[in-house]
Design an enzyme around this catalytic site. Sequence first.
Site, PDB file in Angstrom:
ATOM      1  N   ASN A   9       0.881  -1.045   0.043  1.00  0.00           N
ATOM      2  CA  ASN A   9      -0.111  -0.071   0.090  1.00  0.00           C
ATOM      3  C   ASN A   9       0.907   1.257   0.019  1.00  0.00           C
ATOM      4  O   ASN A   9       1.535   1.531   0.937  1.00  0.00           O
ATOM      5  CB  ASN A   9      -0.917  -0.093   1.402  1.00  0.00           C
ATOM      6  CG  ASN A   9      -1.646   1.366   1.397  1.00  0.00           C
ATOM      7  OD1 ASN A   9      -1.734   1.977   0.562  1.00  0.00           O
ATOM      8  ND2 ASN A   9      -2.295   1.550   2.496  1.00  0.00           N
ATOM      9  N   LYS A  11       0.083   4.159  -0.334  1.00  0.00           N
ATOM     10  CA  LYS A  11      -0.507   5.443   0.404  1.00  0.00           C
ATOM     11  C   LYS A  11      -0.467   6.484  -0.658  1.00  0.00           C
ATOM     12  O   LYS A  11      -0.257   6.409  -1.868  1.00  0.00           O
ATOM     13  CB  LYS A  11       0.015   5.694   1.784  1.00  0.00           C
ATOM     14  CG  LYS A  11      -0.130   4.352   2.740  1.00  0.00           C
ATOM     15  CD  LYS A  11       0.052   4.804   4.018  1.00  0.00           C
ATOM     16  CE  LYS A  11       0.393   3.594   4.800  1.00  0.00           C
ATOM     17  NZ  LYS A  11      -0.023   3.764   6.251  1.00  0.00           N
ATOM     18  N   HIS A 105      -9.720   0.733   4.971  1.00  0.00           N
ATOM     19  CA  HIS A 105      -8.326   1.199   5.484  1.00  0.00           C
ATOM     20  C   HIS A 105      -8.658   2.139   6.820  1.00  0.00           C
ATOM     21  O   HIS A 105      -9.234   2.959   6.570  1.00  0.00           O
ATOM     22  CB  HIS A 105      -7.405   1.761   4.647  1.00  0.00           C
ATOM     23  CG  HIS A 105      -5.787   1.772   5.044  1.00  0.00           C
ATOM     24  ND1 HIS A 105      -5.362   2.836   6.237  1.00  0.00           N
ATOM     25  CD2 HIS A 105      -4.727   0.885   4.897  1.00  0.00           C
ATOM     26  CE1 HIS A 105      -4.037   2.468   6.355  1.00  0.00           C
ATOM     27  NE2 HIS A 105      -3.857   1.484   5.648  1.00  0.00           N
ATOM     28  N   GLU A 107      -7.092   4.552   7.796  1.00  0.00           N
ATOM     29  CA  GLU A 107      -6.763   5.954   7.473  1.00  0.00           C
ATOM     30  C   GLU A 107      -8.119   6.246   6.899  1.00  0.00           C
ATOM     31  O   GLU A 107      -8.461   7.803   7.105  1.00  0.00           O
ATOM     32  CB  GLU A 107      -5.638   6.064   6.487  1.00  0.00           C
ATOM     33  CG  GLU A 107      -4.553   5.847   7.502  1.00  0.00           C
ATOM     34  CD  GLU A 107      -2.970   5.692   6.707  1.00  0.00           C
ATOM     35  OE1 GLU A 107      -3.238   5.510   5.333  1.00  0.00           O
ATOM     36  OE2 GLU A 107      -2.225   5.199   7.247  1.00  0.00           O
ATOM     37  N   GLU A 177      -5.256  -5.075  10.450  1.00  0.00           N
ATOM     38  CA  GLU A 177      -4.376  -4.090  10.664  1.00  0.00           C
ATOM     39  C   GLU A 177      -4.568  -3.132  12.021  1.00  0.00           C
ATOM     40  O   GLU A 177      -5.528  -2.319  12.072  1.00  0.00           O
ATOM     41  CB  GLU A 177      -4.341  -3.060   9.626  1.00  0.00           C
ATOM     42  CG  GLU A 177      -4.101  -3.563   8.239  1.00  0.00           C
ATOM     43  CD  GLU A 177      -3.382  -2.614   7.296  1.00  0.00           C
ATOM     44  OE1 GLU A 177      -2.435  -2.817   6.913  1.00  0.00           O
ATOM     45  OE2 GLU A 177      -4.164  -1.714   7.042  1.00  0.00           O
ATOM     46  N   GLY A 183       2.325   2.594  10.437  1.00  0.00           N
ATOM     47  CA  GLY A 183       2.913   3.556  10.513  1.00  0.00           C
ATOM     48  C   GLY A 183       3.710   4.182  11.661  1.00  0.00           C
ATOM     49  O   GLY A 183       4.483   5.367  11.768  1.00  0.00           O
ATOM     50  N   SER A 222       3.308  -2.001  10.406  1.00  0.00           N
ATOM     51  CA  SER A 222       4.892  -1.909  10.677  1.00  0.00           C
ATOM     52  C   SER A 222       5.621  -3.170  10.220  1.00  0.00           C
ATOM     53  O   SER A 222       6.553  -3.558  10.987  1.00  0.00           O
ATOM     54  CB  SER A 222       5.195  -1.210  12.092  1.00  0.00           C
ATOM     55  OG  SER A 222       4.766  -0.069  12.303  1.00  0.00           O
TER      56      SER A 222
HETATM   57  C1  PEP Z   1      -0.885   0.114   5.833  1.00  0.00           C
HETATM   58  O1  PEP Z   1      -0.932   1.299   5.468  1.00  0.00           O
HETATM   59  O2  PEP Z   1      -1.717  -0.677   5.452  1.00  0.00           O
HETATM   60  C2  PEP Z   1       0.362  -0.454   6.866  1.00  0.00           C
HETATM   61  C3  PEP Z   1       0.190  -1.569   7.244  1.00  0.00           C
HETATM   62  O3  PEP Z   1       1.457   0.470   6.997  1.00  0.00           O
HETATM   63  P1  PEP Z   1       2.762   0.357   7.890  1.00  0.00           P
HETATM   64  O4  PEP Z   1       3.055  -0.986   6.945  1.00  0.00           O
HETATM   65  O5  PEP Z   1       3.516   1.613   7.289  1.00  0.00           O
HETATM   66  O6  PEP Z   1       2.479   0.262   9.084  1.00  0.00           O
END
Ligand code: PEP
Length: 261
Positions: A9, A11, A105, A107, A177, A183, A222
Amino acid sequence: MRTPIVAGNWKMNGSRGAVEDLVSGIRDQLDAALIAEGPAAGQGKTQVILCPPAIYIPQVCAAVDGSALAVGAQNAAAQEKGAYTGEISPAFLADFGVHHVILGHSERRQLFNESDQLVAEKFALAQKLGLIPVLCVGETRAERESDQTIAVVTRQLQAVIDKVGVAAFGSAIVAYEPVWAIGTGLTATPEQAQEVHRNIRELISSQDASVGDGVRLLYGGSVKAANAEELFRCPDIDGGLIGGASLDPSEFVAICQAAVK
Ligand code: PEP
């Protein structure tokens, strides 16, 4: 045996030059023999999906041409067409050869107020138009600290099941997630992640055993090359949804390799 999946992803990151470098870096470093074309590829393969910002989708589709890399979108509208200025219909994504779309997601849930109901509507339409949803679920830090993790994830998932029926998960992917891990550099331990993944699979299995057995459940939050293998070794973790680390070809390729079983 469930063929693992690693989805990147990206983003809201990129430029034409950066996209070109990223895809060619991945293509150069990722052993083409490891990439699965579809979900039934079996042992020694993984499906790899790149999810760029929507405007770069045609560029990425062209750049992955001739490889088994798949292209996904990060979001899609809940409406097919009409007076919805600025929105991207899932029909447009299908028209451009996109097969997957990330929906729900955190976000989008947090920054754009997407409710469980809206996510369920997006899921239903995307699937109707031939896309494979990657449904994201996960709890906030406060919810985990107040022992709400399973209740929150169950609510988010059941809202979609109520709308489309459990059989729809025969052609969908779920990504767990935890919001506090996205992040932040904090990662769920394999035990924490496995516990939630097991609950997700049990929730689906309790309504349709064969769908529950086959649905791919990805962990996101992460993930990096250094922690991917121990997460992917968990019995109910079938790969990862990768944010930050998907912008670095070497890291991303190492994560894809860690998913190959
Ligand atoms: C994501 O945005 O779906 C995600 C898992 O981000 P990160 O790996 O940066 O934590």
